[in-house]
Each structure stands twice: as structure tokens, then as C-alpha cells.
Scaffold this motif. Structure first.
Motif, short mmCIF file in Angstrom:
data_model
loop_
_atom_site.label_atom_id
_atom_site.label_comp_id
_atom_site.label_asym_id
_atom_site.label_seq_id
_atom_site.Cartn_x
_atom_site.Cartn_y
_atom_site.Cartn_z
N TRP A 1 -6.05 44.30 -35.10
CA TRP A 1 -4.92 43.38 -34.96
C TRP A 1 -5.41 42.15 -34.19
O TRP A 1 -5.79 42.25 -33.02
N THR A 2 -5.43 41.00 -34.83
CA THR A 2 -6.00 39.80 -34.22
C THR A 2 -4.98 38.72 -33.90
O THR A 2 -5.34 37.65 -33.42
N GLY A 3 -3.70 38.97 -34.17
CA GLY A 3 -2.67 37.99 -33.84
C GLY A 3 -1.42 38.22 -34.63
O GLY A 3 -1.31 39.20 -35.38
N TYR A 4 -0.45 37.33 -34.48
CA TYR A 4 0.78 37.44 -35.26
C TYR A 4 1.44 36.08 -35.38
O TYR A 4 1.15 35.15 -34.63
N GLN A 5 2.29 35.96 -36.35
CA GLN A 5 3.11 34.77 -36.54
C GLN A 5 4.57 35.18 -36.48
O GLN A 5 4.98 36.10 -37.19
N THR A 6 5.33 34.53 -35.62
CA THR A 6 6.71 34.91 -35.41
C THR A 6 7.63 34.15 -36.36
O THR A 6 7.58 32.92 -36.45
N LEU A 7 8.49 34.90 -37.07
CA LEU A 7 9.47 34.29 -37.97
C LEU A 7 10.77 34.00 -37.25
O LEU A 7 11.54 33.14 -37.65
N SER A 8 11.03 34.77 -36.18
CA SER A 8 12.26 34.59 -35.42
C SER A 8 11.93 34.50 -33.93
O SER A 8 11.09 35.25 -33.43
N ARG A 9 12.56 33.58 -33.22
CA ARG A 9 12.32 33.43 -31.79
C ARG A 9 12.96 34.54 -30.96
O ARG A 9 12.63 34.73 -29.81
N VAL A 10 13.90 35.25 -31.54
CA VAL A 10 14.62 36.27 -30.78
C VAL A 10 14.27 37.68 -31.21
O VAL A 10 14.51 38.63 -30.48
N ALA A 11 13.69 37.87 -32.39
CA ALA A 11 13.42 39.22 -32.90
C ALA A 11 11.94 39.39 -33.17
O ALA A 11 11.43 38.94 -34.20
N HIS A 12 11.23 40.02 -32.22
CA HIS A 12 9.80 40.24 -32.39
C HIS A 12 9.51 41.11 -33.61
O HIS A 12 8.46 41.00 -34.22
N GLN A 13 10.46 41.97 -33.95
CA GLN A 13 10.22 42.89 -35.07
C GLN A 13 10.11 42.15 -36.40
O GLN A 13 9.69 42.71 -37.40
N ASP A 14 10.46 40.86 -36.42
CA ASP A 14 10.33 40.07 -37.64
C ASP A 14 8.97 39.39 -37.75
O ASP A 14 8.73 38.64 -38.69
N SER A 15 8.07 39.66 -36.79
CA SER A 15 6.77 39.00 -36.78
C SER A 15 5.89 39.50 -37.93
O SER A 15 6.02 40.63 -38.39
N LEU A 16 5.00 38.62 -38.37
CA LEU A 16 3.97 38.98 -39.34
C LEU A 16 2.68 39.27 -38.57
O LEU A 16 2.21 38.44 -37.79
N LEU A 17 2.12 40.45 -38.76
CA LEU A 17 0.88 40.81 -38.09
C LEU A 17 -0.30 40.19 -38.83
O LEU A 17 -0.35 40.19 -40.06
N ILE A 18 -1.26 39.66 -38.08
CA ILE A 18 -2.52 39.20 -38.66
C ILE A 18 -3.53 40.32 -38.47
O ILE A 18 -3.92 40.64 -37.35
N LEU A 19 -3.91 40.97 -39.58
CA LEU A 19 -4.81 42.12 -39.53
C LEU A 19 -6.13 41.77 -40.18
O LEU A 19 -6.17 41.21 -41.28
N THR A 20 -7.23 42.11 -39.50
CA THR A 20 -8.57 41.87 -40.00
C THR A 20 -9.25 43.19 -40.30
O THR A 20 -9.31 44.08 -39.44
N SER A 21 -9.74 43.35 -41.52
CA SER A 21 -10.39 44.59 -41.92
C SER A 21 -11.70 44.77 -41.19
O SER A 21 -12.46 43.81 -40.97
N LEU A 22 -12.01 46.02 -40.79
CA LEU A 22 -13.28 46.31 -40.13
C LEU A 22 -14.44 46.37 -41.13
O LEU A 22 -15.60 46.39 -40.73
N THR A 23 -14.12 46.41 -42.42
CA THR A 23 -15.14 46.38 -43.47
C THR A 23 -14.76 45.30 -44.47
O THR A 23 -13.58 44.96 -44.61
N PRO A 24 -15.71 44.73 -45.19
CA PRO A 24 -15.41 43.66 -46.15
C PRO A 24 -14.40 44.11 -47.20
O PRO A 24 -14.44 45.25 -47.68
N LEU A 25 -13.49 43.21 -47.55
CA LEU A 25 -12.49 43.51 -48.58
C LEU A 25 -13.09 43.18 -49.95
O LEU A 25 -13.31 42.02 -50.28
#
Length: 204
Positions: free
Chosen positions: A55-79
Motif C-alpha cells: 500500500w503506497t498511498g490513497y486518493q480521497t473521494l470524500s473529505r468526510v468519509a475515509h471509507q470512500d478512498s481509493l487505495l494505491i496498491l503496488t504489486s511486489l512482482t511485475p504485472l
């Protein structure tokens, strides 16, 4: 992380700003990420291990609801596979090393929410994070995140906590219940915890 966390994938998108990375939307338990924090995730599909992520970060869609965030996930192996097949709706993500999950069907509950929600399931004075899924006008199942050497056994009546309030729930084993696979039971035994039986609670 103090407790095993997790979530259920809904959608994923290419994240062009970082190689081998995707933006992932879903229903999450109440976890947070801080810049520089190293968190590993394990991806499951119908009980089968798929891939390890960071997990390398996130982008928030809502300022009040963290559960609406998009997770930025980086694979440990090449995709190498098609980007559209890396994540599928209903894939399970488990946060933290040594984590696993179990899925139970909900036979009945007095939980008052009318949407998917993050809950805690109480088992012998311990609480485990989970997601209660609201489908076709009722709660149909719950995914519970826990240590990999723990086998949760449901009883007829249990307690879940939502927004600090207790609710009763009747659980049965679902088709996708995950049983940890331990090669050497003498050196790494499976601990079994039964979900305590409770009297039915009146709705607050």
C-alpha cells in the motif's frame, strides 16, 4: 497494525503515475495510511491466494468519509497479466502480515444499517474487524479478518459492534469460509475460538 484489517474490492483502475500500481475502490475496515508507512496486503479470490501488494498511498473521494478512498496498491512482482484481470469484484484484501479471513452467512440480525458497513465481531472477549455486506435489502454475509492460525467457529447467536453499539447476529458457515493450511500442526497449531452465545439484544 494492532489488528488484522481488510476489505472487499469493488473496482480497480490503472494508476499511470507509478509502475505496477493500481487504484482500488472497495469496502474497507477502519484503517488509515500515513506517508512512509509500509503495509503489505494479500489478495484472495474465492479463498485462493492471488498476489502480494504494498500500500503506497490513497486518493480521497470524500473529505468526510475515509471509507470512500481509493487505495494505491503496488504489486511486489511485475504485472504481466491483462490489467483488467488483476482485480475482480469481491476479491478480498487482507492487511498486515500473518492475516487471514473467514466468511459467514448471516441468518438473522438486528443491525440497523442499510448498507455495507465496517463492524467488529466479538469472539471470547476479543473483537475482530470485518465487513457486513448488505445485499438485496438485507445483510447476507460477513467477512471477518483475523490471524491466520485462528479458526473461528460460529455459534447460533453472536455479537457485532457497529458505531460503538452492540447488535445480535446469527451466523452459519458460508461456502467461502477459509481454513488456514498448516503443514506442521505440532510447531504451528491452529487455535480454535468459538463465537460466544449471547441472548438476543433489543434494537437500540
Amino acid at each position: 497494525m494492532e489488528k488484522i484489517e481488510g476489505g472487499i474490492v469493488q473496482h480497480s483502475f490503472v494508476f499511470p503515475a507509478k509502475a505496477n500500481s493500481l487504484l482500488v475502490a472497495g469496502k474497507w475496515t477502519g484503517f488509515y495510511w500515513q506517508a512512509g508507512q509500509e503495509i503489505r496486503l494479500t489478495q484472495f479470490r474465492y479463498g485462493t491466494l492471488q498476489r502480494q501488494w504494498r500500500w503506497t498511498g490513497y486518493q480521497t473521494l470524500s473529505r468526510v468519509a475515509h471509507q470512500d478512498s481509493l487505495l494505491i496498491l503496488t504489486s511486489l512482482t511485475p504485472l504481466t497479466a491483462s490489467i483488467s484481470s488483476v482485480f475482480k469484484p469481491s476479491d478480498i484484501l487482507v492487511l498486515g502480515e500473518g492475516g487471514n479471513y473467514s466468511e459467514f452467512l448471516i441468518k438473522a440480525t438486528d443491525l440497523t444499517a442499510n448498507r455495507d458497513c465496517s463492524i467488529e465481531l466479538e469472539v471470547e472477549n476479543c473483537r475482530y474487524k470485518g465487513i457486513a455486506l448488505y445485499e438485496q435489502g438485507k445483510f447476507s454475509r460477513v467477512v471477518v479478518f483475523h490471524p491466520e492460525n485462528l479458526n473461528l467457529v460460529p455459534s447460533k447467536k453472536s455479537i457485532v459492534w457497529w458505531r460503538g453499539k452492540p447488535f445480535s447476529v446469527q451466523l452459519v458457515v458460508g461456502e467461502n469460509n477459509i481454513c488456514p493450511k498448516i503443514i506442521d500442526k505440532k510447531t504451528n497449531p491452529i487455535k480454535t475460538e468459538s463465537i460466544l452465545a449471547w441472548p438476543a439484544l433489543s434494537q437500540p
